[in-house]
Design an enzyme around this catalytic site. Structure first.
Site, mmCIF file in Angstrom:
data_model
loop_
_atom_site.group_PDB
_atom_site.id
_atom_site.type_symbol
_atom_site.label_atom_id
_atom_site.label_comp_id
_atom_site.label_asym_id
_atom_site.label_seq_id
_atom_site.Cartn_x
_atom_site.Cartn_y
_atom_site.Cartn_z
ATOM 1 N N GLU A 62 1.040 -1.094 -0.076
ATOM 2 C CA GLU A 62 -0.008 -0.139 -0.147
ATOM 3 C C GLU A 62 0.871 1.437 0.014
ATOM 4 O O GLU A 62 0.315 2.519 0.185
ATOM 5 C CB GLU A 62 -1.141 0.022 1.158
ATOM 6 C CG GLU A 62 -1.916 -1.096 0.980
ATOM 7 C CD GLU A 62 -3.166 -0.925 2.258
ATOM 8 O OE1 GLU A 62 -2.895 -0.325 3.024
ATOM 9 O OE2 GLU A 62 -4.176 -1.649 1.903
ATOM 10 N N VAL B 16 -3.250 -11.541 1.365
ATOM 11 C CA VAL B 16 -2.874 -12.612 1.144
ATOM 12 C C VAL B 16 -1.716 -12.542 0.065
ATOM 13 O O VAL B 16 -1.401 -11.699 -0.588
ATOM 14 C CB VAL B 16 -3.799 -13.416 0.124
ATOM 15 C CG1 VAL B 16 -3.276 -14.806 -0.500
ATOM 16 C CG2 VAL B 16 -5.313 -13.583 0.717
ATOM 17 N N ASN C 295 -6.420 0.611 -5.626
ATOM 18 C CA ASN C 295 -6.257 -0.895 -5.743
ATOM 19 C C ASN C 295 -7.286 -1.663 -6.561
ATOM 20 O O ASN C 295 -8.204 -2.367 -5.978
ATOM 21 C CB ASN C 295 -6.476 -1.338 -4.423
ATOM 22 C CG ASN C 295 -5.738 -2.872 -3.973
ATOM 23 O OD1 ASN C 295 -5.825 -3.393 -4.814
ATOM 24 N ND2 ASN C 295 -5.664 -3.210 -2.830
ATOM 25 N N TYR D 53 -14.009 -7.496 -5.024
ATOM 26 C CA TYR D 53 -14.941 -7.268 -4.030
ATOM 27 C C TYR D 53 -16.235 -7.258 -4.591
ATOM 28 O O TYR D 53 -17.293 -7.346 -4.215
ATOM 29 C CB TYR D 53 -14.588 -6.016 -3.271
ATOM 30 C CG TYR D 53 -13.449 -6.006 -2.371
ATOM 31 C CD1 TYR D 53 -12.977 -7.283 -1.537
ATOM 32 C CD2 TYR D 53 -12.548 -4.988 -2.088
ATOM 33 C CE1 TYR D 53 -12.008 -7.547 -0.836
ATOM 34 C CE2 TYR D 53 -11.554 -5.042 -1.351
ATOM 35 C CZ TYR D 53 -11.242 -6.218 -0.724
ATOM 36 O OH TYR D 53 -10.123 -6.400 0.239
#
Length: 167
Positions: free
Chosen positions: A24, A85, A122, A129
């Site tokens: 990030e 992950v 992202n 999602y």
């Protein structure tokens, strides 16, 4: 396999927190130590919880979460602070399995929702999602107080006149 985190998972969780922070582009902000995470997850009354995605005894991902509360619904929910992950384990269903476990907990415990945030850039996560059926909360903007502004505001409440101030 998805399982509840155990104290011996703390080093792996901290390592993955650092990996997530690097992904990030915020590695400099990851200050949590093993002591912080151990106390948060395994104290007498924990306020944070974690699940591990594991293959052959190796932690390949984690979900760290805590309870929130909906005043409108009158029930708790789960706020997913971090879902990660490891790159070499992606595409094997760990992310979906971690989210499915949290959804199962929501259903089992009568929680009304599962919330999380994702960085605007992202797109792999956003696409994932949306594929799951999650909807963005486009009408909401998150805010955060930290560092000096947080301390400054806290000091206002600590003054002798604080008790006389209307809320």
């Amino acid at each position: 396999m998805i399982r509840t985190a155990k104290p011996e998972d703390v080093p792996a969780i901290v390592a993955m927190i650092r990996e997530l922070a690097a992904y990030e582009k915020a590695e400099h902000e990851a200050e949590a130590t093993e002591g912080h995470i151990r106390r948060a997850l395994f104290c007498e009354s924990p306020a944070a919880f974690a699940h591990i995605a594991e293959t052959d005894g190796r932690a390949e991902g984690f979900a760290l979460w805590f309870l929130n509360f909906s005043t409108w619904r009158g029930v708790h929910g789960i706020y997913l602070e971090d879902l990660y992950v490891r790159p070499e384990a992606r595409g094997r269903g760990h992310g979906k399995a971690l989210l499915a476990e949290l959804a199962r907990l929501c259903a089992e415990r009568g929680y009304g929702r599962l919330d999380w945030s994702v960085l605007d850039w992202n797109t792999p996560s956003i696409d994932f999602y949306k594929w799951l059926g999650a909807v963005p909360m486009d009408e909401w903007t998150g805010y955060r107080l930290t560092g000096a502004p947080l301390s400054r505001l806290a000091s206002e409440a600590a003054g002798p006149e604080a008790a006389e101030r209307p809320v």
